[in-house]
Write a protein that holds these residues in place. Structure first.
Motif, PDB file in Angstrom:
ATOM      1  N   UNK A  59       0.891  -1.153   0.000  1.00  0.00           N
ATOM      2  CA  UNK A  59       0.000   0.000   0.000  1.00  0.00           C
ATOM      3  C   UNK A  59       0.930   1.204   0.000  1.00  0.00           C
ATOM      4  N   UNK A  60       0.411   2.375   0.220  1.00  0.00           N
ATOM      5  CA  UNK A  60       1.247   3.576   0.196  1.00  0.00           C
ATOM      6  C   UNK A  60       2.395   3.493   1.196  1.00  0.00           C
ATOM      7  N   UNK A  61       2.127   2.998   2.407  1.00  0.00           N
ATOM      8  CA  UNK A  61       3.140   3.004   3.460  1.00  0.00           C
ATOM      9  C   UNK A  61       3.449   1.640   4.047  1.00  0.00           C
ATOM     10  N   UNK A  62       2.794   0.584   3.580  1.00  0.00           N
ATOM     11  CA  UNK A  62       2.931  -0.728   4.208  1.00  0.00           C
ATOM     12  C   UNK A  62       3.241  -1.824   3.205  1.00  0.00           C
ATOM     13  N   UNK A  63       4.000  -2.811   3.677  1.00  0.00           N
ATOM     14  CA  UNK A  63       4.155  -4.074   2.981  1.00  0.00           C
ATOM     15  C   UNK A  63       3.084  -4.985   3.573  1.00  0.00           C
ATOM     16  N   UNK A  64       2.330  -5.660   2.729  1.00  0.00           N
ATOM     17  CA  UNK A  64       1.266  -6.554   3.186  1.00  0.00           C
ATOM     18  C   UNK A  64       1.621  -7.972   2.772  1.00  0.00           C
ATOM     19  N   UNK A  65       1.757  -8.873   3.752  1.00  0.00           N
ATOM     20  CA  UNK A  65       2.071 -10.277   3.500  1.00  0.00           C
ATOM     21  C   UNK A  65       0.786 -11.073   3.743  1.00  0.00           C
ATOM     22  N   UNK A  66       0.268 -11.685   2.698  1.00  0.00           N
ATOM     23  CA  UNK A  66      -0.963 -12.464   2.802  1.00  0.00           C
ATOM     24  C   UNK A  66      -0.624 -13.927   2.569  1.00  0.00           C
ATOM     25  N   UNK A  67      -1.113 -14.804   3.455  1.00  0.00           N
ATOM     26  CA  UNK A  67      -0.913 -16.237   3.284  1.00  0.00           C
ATOM     27  C   UNK A  67      -2.281 -16.915   3.281  1.00  0.00           C
ATOM     28  N   UNK A  68      -2.267 -18.224   3.139  1.00  0.00           N
ATOM     29  CA  UNK A  68      -3.509 -18.987   3.160  1.00  0.00           C
ATOM     30  C   UNK A  68      -4.189 -18.894   4.521  1.00  0.00           C
ATOM     31  N   UNK A  69      -3.440 -18.548   5.585  1.00  0.00           N
ATOM     32  CA  UNK A  69      -3.987 -18.530   6.938  1.00  0.00           C
ATOM     33  C   UNK A  69      -4.311 -17.145   7.479  1.00  0.00           C
ATOM     34  N   UNK A  97       8.892   1.703   6.234  1.00  0.00           N
ATOM     35  CA  UNK A  97      10.042   2.342   6.873  1.00  0.00           C
ATOM     36  C   UNK A  97      10.619   1.490   7.999  1.00  0.00           C
ATOM     37  N   UNK A  98       9.829   0.546   8.517  1.00  0.00           N
ATOM     38  CA  UNK A  98      10.243  -0.300   9.637  1.00  0.00           C
ATOM     39  C   UNK A  98      10.952  -1.578   9.173  1.00  0.00           C
ATOM     40  N   UNK A  99      10.961  -1.862   7.865  1.00  0.00           N
ATOM     41  CA  UNK A  99      11.536  -3.109   7.349  1.00  0.00           C
ATOM     42  C   UNK A  99      13.024  -2.927   7.063  1.00  0.00           C
TER      43      UNK A  99
END
Length: 157
Positions: A47-57, A65-67
């Motif tokens: 998204x604009x400011x976030x990495x989104x990790x989606x899994x099957x669960x 900035x935190x990564x």
């Protein structure tokens, strides 16, 4: 053609089982890590400011900035949500049949439950041993977000 297709399926399944403990580590600037198994089919979006990790669960969000780094590894944890802090302690948000189980947090850590519209559904605090059970049985079916400290987990009831 059928033999080729069957051989292809067997090779794919063999490869997938070889990856059963392999996955990705997302490491934060503070040294904490969160692991995602390849077996859970992780998908990374932004998204604009976030990495989104989606899994099957489940789904987890990280401020970009935190990564510090994302790495491939063969020692990924078995549950989404586990964070190993720099001091060696582990925070874990595990999806359960009733909702979620949190452990490894500091005593009295603020935990919030949000619905899909972003409204606060409930607020909690972890116990003196850093644990908390979030029960969604009284909630309507839908998507919920649990936020504790810097960890966020999206689950579906």
């Amino acid at each position: 053609m059928k033999k080729f297709f069957s051989l292809f399926i067997v090779l794919v399944l063999a490869t997938a089982s070889a990856w059963a403990d392999d996955g990705l580590w997302v490491e934060r600037q503070n040294g904490s890590k969160q692991g995602f198994l390849f077996a859970d089919k992780p998908v990374i979006t932004y998204t604009a400011d976030n990495l989104v990790m989606t899994t099957a669960k489940a789904t987890a969000e990280f401020p970009i900035a935190d990564i510090k780094q994302i790495t491939f590894a063969d020692d990924v944890v078995n549950a989404i949500g586990q964070v190993r802090l720099a001091d060696g302690t582990e925070q874990l948000i595990r999806v359960t049949a009733e909702g979620a189980q949190l452990s490894g947090f500091a005593p009295n850590t603020a935990v919030a439950l949000y619905d899909a519209a972003g409204r606060t559904v409930a607020k909690y605090k972890t116990a003196t041993d850093g644990t908390l059970s979030v029960n969604l049985s009284a909630q309507h079916k839908g998507i919920y977000v649990i936020k504790a400290d810097k960890s966020t987990l999206k689950i579906q009831k």
